[in-house]
Design an enzyme around this catalytic site. Structure first.
Site, PDB file in Angstrom:
ATOM      1  CG  ASP A 274       5.638  12.935  10.757  1.00 16.89           C
ATOM      2  OD1 ASP A 274       5.787  14.040  10.191  1.00 16.89           O
ATOM      3  OD2 ASP A 274       5.955  11.852  10.228  1.00 16.89           O
TER       4      ASP A 274
ATOM      5  CG  LEU B 241      -1.951  -1.120   1.311  1.00 17.03           C
ATOM      6  CD1 LEU B 241      -2.650  -1.086   2.665  1.00 17.03           C
ATOM      7  CD2 LEU B 241      -2.967  -1.006   0.185  1.00 17.03           C
ATOM      8  N   GLY B 242       2.031   1.172   0.568  1.00 11.67           N
ATOM      9  CA  GLY B 242       2.900   2.335   0.644  1.00 11.67           C
ATOM     10  C   GLY B 242       4.127   2.004   1.462  1.00 11.67           C
TER      11      GLY B 242
ATOM     12  CG  PHE C  38      12.272   4.230  10.033  1.00 15.39           C
ATOM     13  CD1 PHE C  38      13.651   4.208   9.996  1.00 15.39           C
ATOM     14  CD2 PHE C  38      11.631   5.424  10.285  1.00 15.39           C
ATOM     15  CE1 PHE C  38      14.379   5.355  10.233  1.00 15.39           C
ATOM     16  CE2 PHE C  38      12.352   6.580  10.535  1.00 15.39           C
ATOM     17  CZ  PHE C  38      13.740   6.538  10.501  1.00 15.39           C
ATOM     18  N   GLY C  39       9.893   1.302   6.942  1.00  8.49           N
ATOM     19  CA  GLY C  39       9.099   0.119   6.692  1.00  8.49           C
ATOM     20  C   GLY C  39       8.070   0.323   5.620  1.00  8.49           C
ATOM     21  CB  SER C  40       6.715  -1.552   3.110  1.00  9.85           C
ATOM     22  OG  SER C  40       7.929  -1.071   2.565  1.00  9.85           O
ATOM     23  CB  VAL C  41       1.646  -0.095   4.974  1.00 12.88           C
ATOM     24  CG1 VAL C  41       0.276  -0.560   5.453  1.00 12.88           C
ATOM     25  CG2 VAL C  41       2.304   0.790   6.028  1.00 12.88           C
TER      26      VAL C  41
ATOM     27  CE  LYS D 137       3.372   1.821  10.106  1.00  9.98           C
ATOM     28  NZ  LYS D 137       3.513   3.007  11.001  1.00  9.98           N
TER      29      LYS D 137
ATOM     30  N   GLY E 219       7.515   3.909   3.938  1.00  6.03           N
ATOM     31  CA  GLY E 219       8.069   5.080   4.588  1.00  6.03           C
ATOM     32  C   GLY E 219       9.542   4.879   4.852  1.00  6.03           C
TER      33      GLY E 219
END
Length: 820
Positions: free
Chosen positions: A619, A500-501, A505-508, A522, A503
């Site tokens: 954030d 899905l996306g 420090f990781g992915s979802v 996540k 960042g």
């Protein structure tokens, strides 16, 4: 030549005029000894600002009071009431007078002997025969003073209304404690807008000795503190320092403790009122709109006021009004509820048949997802059955069996799945069972049985959880690599095939549980920082739930694997929706945008104001706001969240967040508060543009400078409509749009003390709080005007940090191209 008839008419007219009451050109401000004030006669202060006389509140029936109100303001805004608990039926049969013994008296003068129903209990004269011994004067401050001879001083004040305030504080007045005499000056609310009698809520020095000002319900329960004084305002109420119109003062010395305020501009008309709702409210008069504008209120939410909805009322955030009645109950005072005053609460529709009788046909109906009312008692095991037989009002099970045997107060309707939600079993009469809860109610005997069964079931669940924990620990021993849950999630996500996306420090990834419930997993990467983000998510979302916060369903921590499982949001992030809106023929409409604004603010207000520790997200940006199927916002990604203890107002921490959304204190290395979660997102929702869109600002006449600066300038100039996304073609609620733009500009002020709390942002968006127009943030203006190396070097020296320049470069705030 006049005839005798004309002469006769002229004589009659002159005779009538001689009998007509005459008033002087300047009304008197003084009531001397032996004089009286009755009927329609009034005193007017020397400068014509205030008036004193008899009045009847609008809608107040036939009761009359002596009060002081603003003379020049339309309508009658009363600031002080003399006989608030002793009204008179007819002002013609009552009089206010200064007696020869120096007392100010309110007398009933109707049939029978005169009698005093109110007295100042003062002695202005030592000589009862001296007719000039005492005089009452209405001052231009609104203060009614009684002067008399004390030791030969005829100007000595022996009594004044400012020592006895009712619900309102005006400039020059005070609220405090005379430590020598023990006398309190306290603001006590009206019972209602039409009833000046002493209400339920009081603002006074804390009777428990904390040194703070406390708000009390019914003189007993403290439900709010205004916090410590920081030299300019009470720390939890920074709005006190937001306006240059007035200045607050706080005194705490050997003889007294008090707070007061003064206006800095003589044309300003302000008042501080303890409202019938239990909130301390600050109002400014606006000649332009012809009405009082609410500047701020504390507590910011009515849900923080004790018994705001009264007995058997239910506070409901999703309701069209703040309060509704529990099932089987109706408003005790329909007129008050129509006026949105709910403190009288609710009364039973039908009286209970027979309390405590086993043969009673009264029953219990479940009220789902509520925060339990206050005033419960735990049921001890040994006395459980005997107490349940005597049960009269309600019961619940939460960390044990709880019962209520009196008025239910402070019940709140919560969202599904909220961590604080419980089921309350409420006793109602048999006549209300058929219409309540669609037949799910039980009779009294079965209700008691349910409570007993609930306790047994809860015990069984605890045992089961213990067994599962033991089995889980054994499985962890057998599968030391912890592969079972990761393998399960890998199957749910089809081996992490649908990203899905991602960042820093990781992915979802999207997944699906066996019951076809969609989830988002996540998968954190990176050893140190990924571990920090993982723990931060658990520390926050693992303990709270709110309708506008993303829901954490579960987690896995084994070996190097760190997995977090959330509800899946079918509409993705706000960033993606805004991006699509920028290029689509069907952009996000205004109603959806405004709902997202309010939802995000409510979620952040919950984090800042209603959790055990303040949670600062750190954030807040469109990428971290997810949208469900109904475009309801869910604040997500708490990997950078910071917890601040309630006894601290701020915390010093390393810079975190995303360039373009950083509050100035992050960049300057200053301690942060919850106001670091400021409102750039509001501007982006209004305009459909990202805050770094310099090209868009330039196209609209902003000179290619920082978009929020251009937007703040337009708001200050009153040109808020130019900020609206052009693709909406003007299809927006103009008033809502103006409120959103203005509060957004308040949120991006450099001085965090000037920024509203998120609770106040909610109030502004809802229209219950109306701040003045926000000033242009000068730090943005100065940065955008920076064109020379000298100015840039000065900025670097000021911040003691050269990387600051690089941060602002990335924000496209200014043209730094010529600076190496």
């Amino acid at each position: 030549m006049c005839s005798w008839r004309h002469l006769a008419l002229l004589f009659l007219l002159l005779s009538c005029l001689s009998r007509w009451p005459r008033t002087s050109a300047a009304a008197s401000d003084t009531l001397s000894t032996g004089e009286s004030l009755a009927g329609n006669r009034t005193l007017v202060s020397a400068g014509g600002k205030f008036e004193l006389g008899f009045f009847s509140p609008a809608g107040g029936g036939s009761d009359y009071y002596v009060g002081v109100w603003y003379k020049r303001i339309p309508g009658r805004t009363v600031i002080w009431v003399l006989n608030r608990d002793s009204p008179v039926a007819d002002p013609a049969s009552a009089e206010l007078t200064v007696a020869r013994d120096g007392n100010l008296l309110l007398l009933l003068t109707g049939n029978g002997p005169q009698r005093a129903i109110w007295s100042s209990n003062s002695t202005g004269s030592r000589d009862g025969d001296d007719g000039d011994a005492a005089v009452a004067v209405l001052l231009d401050t609104g203060n009614l003073v009684l002067r008399g001879r004390r030791g030969g001083n005829s100007s000595a004040v022996v009594w004044q209304s400012f020592d006895h305030p009712t619900d309102t504080l005006v400039p020059g007045g005070w609220v405090g404690l005379n430590k020598r005499t023990g006398a309190y000056q306290a603001l006590r609310s009206w019972r209602s807008a039409a009833d000046p009698s002493t209400g339920l809520y009081t603002d006074r020095v804390d009777p428990h000795g904390s040194g703070q000002y406390a708000f009390l319900w019914n003189g007993t329960a403290v439900y709010h503190y205004v916090g410590a004084w920081n030299g300019r305002y009470f720390a939890p109420i920074p709005e006190m320092g937001m306006s240059a119109k007035y200045t607050f003062a706080f005194v705490n010395r050997s003889e007294e403790v008090s707070y007061s305020f003064r206006v800095n501009d003589p044309s300003t008309v302000s008042r501080l009122v303890m409202s019938p709702h239990g909130q301390l409210t600050m109002f400014d008069w606006s000649d332009e709109s012809g009405q009082w504008l609410l500047h701020w209120a504390t507590p910011t939410s009515l849900y923080d006021v004790y018994s705001a909805c009264g007995p058997f009322g239910l506070c409901d955030v999703a309701s069209s009004q703040y309060c509704r009645c529990l099932p089987g109950f109706e408003p005790a005072s329909p007129g008050d509820w129509a006026a949105q005053l709910w403190s009288a609460g609710c009364a039973r529709r039908t009286t209970l048949q027979c309390s405590g009788n086993a043969s009673s046909t009264d029953g219990f109906i479940p009220v789902q997802n509520v925060q339990l009312p206050s005033g419960y008692s735990p049921v001890a095991d040994a006395a459980g059955r005997r107490q349940l037989r005597r049960l009269r009002i309600a019961y619940a099970y939460r960390d044990g069996c709880l019962v209520w045997d009196g008025d239910l107060r402070n019940a709140q309707q919560l969202a599904d799945g909220d961590a604080g939600a419980s089921t309350l079993f409420l006793r109602v009469a048999a006549a209300d069972l058929a219409t309540a809860s669609h037949g799910v109610a039980t009779n009294g005997r079965v209700g008691v049985a349910i409570l007993g069964a609930s306790c047994v079931i809860a015990l069984a669940i605890l045992c089961l959880l213990f067994v599962l924990a033991w089995v889980g620990r054994r499985e962890e021993t057998v599968h030391r690599d912890g592969s079972l849950l990761p393998r399960y999630l890998a199957r749910c996500t089809k081996n992490y095939s649908h990203k899905l996306g991602s960042g820093s420090f990781g992915s979802v990834y999207k997944g699906s549980l066996p019951d076809h419930t969609a989830i988002a997993v996540k998968r954190l990467e990176g050893s140190a920082q990924g571990e920090k983000q993982f723990r931060a998510e658990l520390r926050t979302l693992g303990t709270i739930q709110h309708v506008n916060l993303v829901r954490l369903r579960g987690f896995c921590a084994t070996g190097h694997e760190r997995l977090l499982v959330y509800d899946y949001m079918p509409n993705g992030s706000l960033a993606s929706v805004l991006s699509e809106s920028g290029h689509s023929s069907r952009p996000l409409d205004w109603r959806a945008r405004f709902g997202i604004m309010a939802g995000v603010a409510r979620g952040l207000a919950y984090l800042h104001e209603r959790c055990q520790e303040q949670i600062v997200h750190c954030d807040v940006k469109p990428e971290n706001i997810l949208l469900d199927a109904g475009l309801r916002p869910k604040v997500a990604d708490f990997g950078m969240a910071k917890l601040i203890a309630r006894d601290n107002s701020r915390a010093l921490t390393t810079a975190r967040g995303t360039v373009g959304y950083l509050a100035p204190e992050w960049i300057l290395g200053l301690p942060i508060t919850a106001k670091a979660d400021h409102g750039m997102v509001l501007l982006e929702l209004v305009s459909g543009r990202r805050n770094r869109d310099a090209a868009e600002a330039g196209r609209r006449g902003g000179g290619g400078c920082y978009f929020p600066l251009w937007a703040a300038t337009k708001v200050r100039e009153g040109q808020v409509l130019v900020l609206l996304d052009e693709r909406l073609t003007g299809d927006a609620d103009v008033e809502e749009h103006g409120r959103a733009c203005n509060v957004a500009c308040w949120c991006i002020q450099q001085d965090e003390a000037l920024r509203p709390t998120m609770g106040q942002v909610v109030q502004v968006l809802e229209g219950s709080l109306r701040p003045g127009t926000a000033p242009v943030p000068r730090y943005l203006e100065q940065l955008c005007r920076a064109r020379s190396e000298r100015i840039l070097v000065e900025l670097a020296i000021f911040t003691s940090c050269r990387p600051v320049i690089e941060l602002w470069k990335k924000m496209q705030c200014c043209k730094f191209d010529d600076y190496d």
